[in-house]
Design an enzyme around this catalytic site. Structure first.
Site, short mmCIF file in Angstrom:
data_model
loop_
_atom_site.label_atom_id
_atom_site.label_comp_id
_atom_site.label_asym_id
_atom_site.label_seq_id
_atom_site.Cartn_x
_atom_site.Cartn_y
_atom_site.Cartn_z
N GLU A 1 42.18 -30.64 87.93
CA GLU A 1 43.12 -30.16 88.94
C GLU A 1 43.30 -31.21 90.03
O GLU A 1 42.46 -32.11 90.18
CB GLU A 1 42.59 -28.86 89.55
CG GLU A 1 42.38 -27.81 88.48
CD GLU A 1 42.17 -26.42 89.04
OE1 GLU A 1 41.85 -26.29 90.24
OE2 GLU A 1 42.32 -25.46 88.26
N PRO A 2 44.35 -31.10 90.82
CA PRO A 2 44.56 -32.10 91.88
C PRO A 2 43.34 -32.20 92.81
O PRO A 2 43.02 -33.27 93.30
CB PRO A 2 45.78 -31.56 92.64
CG PRO A 2 46.50 -30.70 91.64
CD PRO A 2 45.46 -30.12 90.75
N ARG B 1 39.28 -71.81 69.35
CA ARG B 1 39.67 -72.40 70.64
C ARG B 1 38.76 -73.60 70.97
O ARG B 1 37.53 -73.49 70.92
CB ARG B 1 39.55 -71.34 71.73
CG ARG B 1 39.93 -71.82 73.12
CD ARG B 1 41.41 -71.89 73.27
NE ARG B 1 41.80 -72.27 74.62
CZ ARG B 1 43.04 -72.60 74.95
NH1 ARG B 1 44.01 -72.58 74.06
NH2 ARG B 1 43.34 -72.94 76.20
N LEU C 1 42.42 -29.07 82.11
CA LEU C 1 41.17 -28.79 82.82
C LEU C 1 41.23 -29.32 84.25
O LEU C 1 40.99 -28.60 85.22
CB LEU C 1 39.97 -29.43 82.10
CG LEU C 1 39.95 -29.40 80.57
CD1 LEU C 1 38.75 -30.17 80.04
CD2 LEU C 1 39.89 -27.98 80.08
N THR D 1 32.96 -38.30 84.19
CA THR D 1 32.80 -39.68 84.65
C THR D 1 31.37 -40.16 84.38
O THR D 1 30.47 -39.36 84.11
CB THR D 1 33.04 -39.76 86.18
OG1 THR D 1 32.07 -38.94 86.82
CG2 THR D 1 34.44 -39.29 86.55
N SER D 2 31.18 -41.46 84.51
CA SER D 2 29.83 -42.02 84.30
C SER D 2 28.83 -41.44 85.30
O SER D 2 27.66 -41.21 84.96
CB SER D 2 29.87 -43.53 84.44
OG SER D 2 30.69 -44.07 83.45
N GLU E 1 36.73 -36.87 80.28
CA GLU E 1 35.64 -36.06 79.70
C GLU E 1 34.31 -36.31 80.38
O GLU E 1 33.27 -36.42 79.75
CB GLU E 1 35.54 -36.28 78.18
CG GLU E 1 36.88 -36.08 77.52
CD GLU E 1 36.88 -35.16 76.33
OE1 GLU E 1 35.86 -34.53 76.06
OE2 GLU E 1 37.93 -35.06 75.70
N GLN F 1 37.20 -62.85 79.43
CA GLN F 1 36.63 -64.12 79.91
C GLN F 1 36.63 -65.18 78.78
O GLN F 1 36.96 -66.33 79.01
CB GLN F 1 35.19 -63.87 80.42
CG GLN F 1 34.66 -64.96 81.30
CD GLN F 1 35.38 -65.04 82.65
OE1 GLN F 1 36.05 -64.10 83.05
NE2 GLN F 1 35.27 -66.16 83.32
N ILE F 2 36.30 -64.73 77.59
CA ILE F 2 36.28 -65.66 76.45
C ILE F 2 37.69 -66.18 76.15
O ILE F 2 37.88 -67.34 75.79
CB ILE F 2 35.64 -64.98 75.21
CG1 ILE F 2 34.14 -64.81 75.44
CG2 ILE F 2 35.92 -65.75 73.93
CD1 ILE F 2 33.41 -63.99 74.41
C1 FAD Z 1 43.49 -41.60 80.69
C2 FAD Z 1 43.03 -40.28 81.18
C3 FAD Z 1 43.31 -39.15 80.42
C4 FAD Z 1 42.93 -37.89 80.91
N1 FAD Z 1 43.24 -36.79 80.16
C5 FAD Z 1 42.92 -35.56 80.64
C6 FAD Z 1 43.29 -34.38 79.91
O1 FAD Z 1 43.90 -34.45 78.82
N2 FAD Z 1 42.98 -33.18 80.43
C7 FAD Z 1 42.32 -33.05 81.61
O2 FAD Z 1 42.08 -31.93 82.02
N3 FAD Z 1 41.95 -34.15 82.33
C8 FAD Z 1 42.24 -35.40 81.87
N4 FAD Z 1 41.90 -36.52 82.60
C9 FAD Z 1 41.25 -36.37 83.88
C10 FAD Z 1 39.75 -36.66 83.86
O3 FAD Z 1 39.07 -35.72 83.08
C11 FAD Z 1 39.26 -36.68 85.31
O4 FAD Z 1 39.84 -37.82 85.91
C12 FAD Z 1 37.77 -36.73 85.45
O5 FAD Z 1 37.20 -35.53 85.01
C13 FAD Z 1 37.33 -36.99 86.91
O6 FAD Z 1 37.98 -36.14 87.79
P1 FAD Z 1 38.72 -36.74 89.08
O7 FAD Z 1 39.56 -37.86 88.63
O8 FAD Z 1 39.38 -35.59 89.76
O9 FAD Z 1 37.58 -37.31 89.97
P2 FAD Z 1 36.66 -36.50 91.06
O10 FAD Z 1 36.08 -35.30 90.42
O11 FAD Z 1 37.50 -36.31 92.28
O12 FAD Z 1 35.56 -37.56 91.34
C14 FAD Z 1 35.81 -38.73 92.17
C15 FAD Z 1 34.58 -39.64 92.09
O13 FAD Z 1 33.43 -38.95 92.60
C16 FAD Z 1 32.40 -38.98 91.63
N5 FAD Z 1 31.61 -37.74 91.69
C17 FAD Z 1 32.05 -36.46 91.61
N6 FAD Z 1 31.01 -35.61 91.65
C18 FAD Z 1 29.89 -36.37 91.76
C19 FAD Z 1 28.49 -36.09 91.84
N7 FAD Z 1 28.03 -34.83 91.80
N8 FAD Z 1 27.63 -37.12 91.95
C20 FAD Z 1 28.08 -38.40 91.97
N9 FAD Z 1 29.38 -38.74 91.89
C21 FAD Z 1 30.28 -37.73 91.79
C22 FAD Z 1 33.12 -39.12 90.31
O14 FAD Z 1 32.26 -39.62 89.30
C23 FAD Z 1 34.24 -40.08 90.68
O15 FAD Z 1 33.72 -41.38 90.67
C24 FAD Z 1 42.25 -37.78 82.14
C25 FAD Z 1 41.96 -38.93 82.89
C26 FAD Z 1 42.36 -40.17 82.42
C27 FAD Z 1 42.06 -41.38 83.25
#
Ligand code: FAD
Length: 392
Positions: free
Chosen positions: A135-136, A276, A133, A374-375, A372, A345-346
């Site tokens: 992309e760079p 501890r 899903l 971000t927060s 899946e 920390q503990i």
């Molecule tokens: C361990 C791991 C496993 C993963 N496995 C998979 C996988 O199997 N398949 C896959 O497709 N992807 C995978 N990912 C990728 C993951 O889904 C993405 O990293 C994630 O969706 C965020 O995309 P990004 O890193 O490009 O961040 P970006 O989309 O570039 O976002 C950068 C920052 O901007 C914030 N941001 C973006 N839009 C908004 C908004 N509208 N309002 C406020 N803040 C915003 C984001 O929350 C983040 O803090 C994986 C990532 C990790 C770390």
């Protein structure tokens, strides 16, 4: 079908669900845990441990029996993810990516031929699935994806690149989304099932990470990759709703994994705090340590309630519960990170040593705050649902 809301207060587990928890926990502690730290040090993907999951039917908990799976209910699936993540987050990810993203999408939108081709081998462990899903250029704003799918005779040609893809190096099936028309944004997105080992032009490259080396995150490049008509999942331009459904289940399973990790931090800290010593007494007798333990226990229970309620809502027939999925994912991933931080920390400096597990949990939990959704994304989605700005 009963009203999901009417069942929302019943959090008790059935005898069968308790038995699943006991069985998975016992297996994970006896057969997986002894290997995890060794694989961690070697930075090696746990390929050799996957057969241990299939022996117990843990690779197909969302796949019905008629396709070789072990589906009973969604909550049981959550319990399996939780218990596996308590011990090993990579194996928990194997289960959740294959089931939530790949298998659930095929079950909901696949043709009978696709179901018969992919679901039995996913359930038996012969076919490992990945989801492509991100992309760079970004993973949050998926409607603006750049990977394209162009119609050609007998199928489609995929061009583009996906990053941070879990399990890709070992996968036999990719669930891929690509756009057939960038101008149409999410209405151009189309879902495909791609077999990487039979796809010319598909390349898988390492993404060097500072941590999480055992996960083997990869870049997947599609350089004029031909996908036959049989690889189309659902209809052209209908990939976004498929993705939405997949992520709905995916966020449930990731949240359940976070509960497992948050619980593990508690389980590691309680005996340490009892043993501890400092200032002539167990550190667990200090109020400041008790405060942390107490907060950790409350966090994990809060998160578990959100996750189990979501599982129950799905079992009661609610197909999509996106707001609740975002709430569970947001709160449970935060609980996993905060519990790992308090746990370190503990443990004092030992919290960062290789001798103890607790330090490893932190970056794994942090990764679950990103994957899946971000927060920030979930915070935004919850408010938009509440305000009525979004319904799906
Ligand atoms: C361990 C791991 C496993 C993963 N496995 C998979 C996988 O199997 N398949 C896959 O497709 N992807 C995978 N990912 C990728 C993951 O889904 C993405 O990293 C994630 O969706 C965020 O995309 P990004 O890193 O490009 O961040 P970006 O989309 O570039 O976002 C950068 C920052 O901007 C914030 N941001 C973006 N839009 C908004 C908004 N509208 N309002 C406020 N803040 C915003 C984001 O929350 C983040 O803090 C994986 C990532 C990790 C770390």
């Amino acid at each position: 079908m009963s009203d999901p809301l009417a069942r929302m207060m019943d959090f008790d587990l059935s005898p069968e669900q308790r038995e699943v928890r006991r069985t998975v926990r016992a297996m994970a502690e006896s057969k997986i845990l002894p290997e995890v730290e060794r694989l961690e040090r070697e930075g090696r993907y746990p390929l050799e441990l996957i057969p241990k999951l299939s022996e117990l039917g843990l690779l197909g908990p969302m796949i019905p029996e008629r396709y070789g799976g072990s589906f009973t209910d969604v909550l049981t699936y959550g319990i399996i993810c939780e218990e596996m993540a308590r011990i090993d987050w990579v194996l928990a990810s194997v289960i959740s990516v294959s089931n939530s993203l790949a298998a659930s999408s095929i079950l909901a939108h696949g043709s009978e031929a696709q179901k018969e081709r992919y679901l039995p081998p996913i359930a038996s462990g012969q076919c490992l699935a990945s989801a492509c899903l991100t992309e760079p250029g970004g993973g949050t704003d998926l409607a603006r994806m750049q990977t394209t799918a162009e119609r050609t005779e007998g199928g489609y040609v995929l061009r583009g690149s996906k990053v941070f893809i879990s399990h890709a190096q070992h996968a036999d099936l990719f669930f891929v989304v690509a756009t057939m028309d960038r101008q149409k944004a999410h209405r151009g997105v189309t879902a495909f099932l791609v077999e990487p080992k039979h796809s010319e032009g598909l390349r898988i490259g390492d993404i060097p990470m500072r941590t999480l080396r055992r996960d083997n995150l990869a870049e997947v490049s599609f350089d004029d990759v031909f996908v036959p008509d049989e690889g189309l999942l659902g209809e052209e331009g209908r990939g976004f709703p498929i993705l939405g459904g997949a992520l709905d289940v995916g966020r449930f399973s990731v949240a359940a994994r976070c509960v497992g990790q948050a619980q593990r931090a508690v389980d590691l800290c309680l005996p340490y705090a009892r043993e501890r010593q400092a200032f002539g007494q167990a550190i667990g007798e200090f109020q400041l340590i008790q405060q942390k333990l107490s907060a950790m226990i409350c966090r994990v229970e809060q998160a578990r309630l959100l996750v189990y309620r979501l599982g129950r809502m799905k079992d009661a027939g609610l197909g999509r519960a996106s707001m609740e999925a975002s709430m569970a994912k947001l709160m449970a991933s935060r609980a996993a990170v905060d519990n790992a931080l308090d746990g370190i920390q503990i443990f004092g400096a030992y919290g960062l040593s290789e001798e103890y597990e607790i330090g490893r949990l932190l970056l794994e939990a942090k990764a679950l705050e990103l994957g899946e959704g971000t927060s920030e994304l979930h915070t935004k989605l919850i408010a938009e649902y509440a305000l009525g700005l979004r319904t799906q």
